[in-house]
Design an enzyme around this catalytic site. Sequence first.
Site, PDB file in Angstrom:
ATOM      1  N   SER A 187       0.790  -0.840  -0.100  1.00  0.00           N
ATOM      2  CA  SER A 187       0.012   0.471   0.093  1.00  0.00           C
ATOM      3  C   SER A 187       0.890   1.239  -0.225  1.00  0.00           C
ATOM      4  CB  SER A 187      -0.904  -0.076   1.383  1.00  0.00           C
ATOM      5  OG  SER A 187      -1.699   1.389   1.381  1.00  0.00           O
TER       6      SER A 187
ATOM      7  N   LYS B 231      -1.571  -0.707  -4.435  1.00  0.00           N
ATOM      8  CA  LYS B 231      -2.594  -0.638  -3.759  1.00  0.00           C
ATOM      9  C   LYS B 231      -2.388   0.769  -3.797  1.00  0.00           C
ATOM     10  CE  LYS B 231      -4.961  -0.473   0.586  1.00  0.00           C
ATOM     11  NZ  LYS B 231      -5.469  -1.120   1.875  1.00  0.00           N
TER      12      LYS B 231
ATOM     13  N   LYS C 205      -3.152   5.268  -2.408  1.00  0.00           N
ATOM     14  CA  LYS C 205      -4.404   5.983  -1.915  1.00  0.00           C
ATOM     15  C   LYS C 205      -4.871   6.888  -2.701  1.00  0.00           C
ATOM     16  CE  LYS C 205      -4.059   4.203   2.386  1.00  0.00           C
ATOM     17  NZ  LYS C 205      -4.645   3.736   3.135  1.00  0.00           N
TER      18      LYS C 205
ATOM     19  N   ASP D 105      -7.480   3.022  -2.485  1.00  0.00           N
ATOM     20  CA  ASP D 105      -8.645   3.012  -1.531  1.00  0.00           C
ATOM     21  C   ASP D 105      -8.413   4.725  -1.189  1.00  0.00           C
ATOM     22  OD1 ASP D 105      -9.234   2.773   0.979  1.00  0.00           O
ATOM     23  OD2 ASP D 105      -7.373   2.415   2.182  1.00  0.00           O
TER      24      ASP D 105
ATOM     25  N   GLU E 100     -11.037   0.689  -3.082  1.00  0.00           N
ATOM     26  CA  GLU E 100     -11.605   0.232  -1.733  1.00  0.00           C
ATOM     27  C   GLU E 100     -12.431   1.558  -1.033  1.00  0.00           C
ATOM     28  OE1 GLU E 100      -8.066  -1.262   0.086  1.00  0.00           O
ATOM     29  OE2 GLU E 100      -8.529  -0.512   1.838  1.00  0.00           O
TER      30      GLU E 100
ATOM     31  N   ASP F 230     -13.288  -1.778   3.879  1.00  0.00           N
ATOM     32  CA  ASP F 230     -12.557  -1.404   5.219  1.00  0.00           C
ATOM     33  C   ASP F 230     -13.213  -1.433   6.241  1.00  0.00           C
ATOM     34  OD1 ASP F 230     -10.598  -1.122   6.704  1.00  0.00           O
ATOM     35  OD2 ASP F 230      -9.619  -0.217   5.041  1.00  0.00           O
TER      36      ASP F 230
ATOM     37  N   LYS G 182      -9.155  -6.618   8.238  1.00  0.00           N
ATOM     38  CA  LYS G 182      -7.817  -6.984   9.647  1.00  0.00           C
ATOM     39  C   LYS G 182      -8.329  -6.757  10.825  1.00  0.00           C
ATOM     40  CE  LYS G 182      -6.770  -2.247   6.787  1.00  0.00           C
ATOM     41  NZ  LYS G 182      -7.222  -0.808   6.985  1.00  0.00           N
TER      42      LYS G 182
ATOM     43  N   GLY H 194      -3.366  -4.318   6.365  1.00  0.00           N
ATOM     44  CA  GLY H 194      -2.630  -4.049   7.713  1.00  0.00           C
ATOM     45  C   GLY H 194      -2.974  -2.098   8.037  1.00  0.00           C
TER      46      GLY H 194
END
Length: 373
Positions: free
Chosen positions: A135, A160, A162, A187, A212, A237, A261, A289
């Site tokens: 990520s 991934k 952001k 995400d 996400e 998430d 998670k 994570g």
Amino acid sequence: MRIDSIELWEVPMRLRQPFQASTHAAEELRHVLVRACDGDLCGWGEVTTPTDPYYLGETTESAWHVLRDFLAPAVLGRPWRSIEELVALYAAVKDNTFARAGLEMAAWNLLAAARGCSLAALLGGTRDRVEAGVSIGMADREALLATVARHRDEGYRRVKVKIGPGADEAVLGPIRERFPDLPLMADANGAYDPAAAGDVARLDRFGLTMIEQPLPWDALLGHARLQAAIATPVCLDESIRTAAQAADAIELGACRVVNVKIGRVGGLLEARRVHDVCAARGVPAWVGGMHDYGVSRAACVALASLPGFTLPGDVSGSRKYFEEDVVEPEIEAVGGLIAVPASHGAHAVRESMVRRLATRRLRLTADGSEQSQ
Ligand code: MG
């Protein structure tokens, strides 16, 4: 089993690179390590909440408070034979999932020590290696492209990034152009307004493996409407705090993928239940994570060895985030794969390092004594 002492250690660690998401930023983490002992047998757990309440509501400080004043007193000196029985001792404690997960993780590792088996075996894991993913936080265009290229060359199976409103097409466009075949996902950490579905629909053209948490954590119906309107699979998430919520979200059509998670759902037991809900409904899931230190990172690897985690998760090697991790050996990704330890204690806590770094430490015992150290 009977836990007769619980130690809390607040351990600050600096990230090798500051991390930026739409909702929060981090340079230094302050996870709480939890050691639970039954006589000479001990197990470690980790509270992975961010220090601030911008991911979900918890903070390092609130977790410390709940562990010291509610969770530890509920379990100290009380007998239990399974994690289900342990969790029942503090069932009255609502929410505070990161705090609960930290204590529960210590108990799982204690149970693994007592039985002389690996955490993965105790959980019912079936894989000896898990696929790693990374990520990447928000960064400027060139830095982001360089980071993506590095991780792809390291063999990570998916990347991934952001995103958020105003920082989506500009982020995804250059990556897609440079790496047309890369398994890429994004995400948003709940940053889009449920009324702005068109902004999210425009991202379909980037061929993301999933998006996400596009909408806020409480917008379950909003996610269902959005998923019906876009081609990209929605992965939830922040919205999924329990197995029951996962079942509701899937039935509503609010997601096609679930990120699990440990800290967000209150521990490994509930994480396994979310896994089971997804597996029974044929919904792919993966292990997310929280910039975990080695204690929780090892637990994530063990969890990811369950058969229903069919997609690479956020679990990467320790060195991606830290100069030095709190466990020995550190978690290592080789060719995009991480080995699942077959025996108990494969990643031992570096106690001298933890002792040196800890900014506060508290020892609670079954006789009610409390010792700051
Ligand atoms: Mg997320």
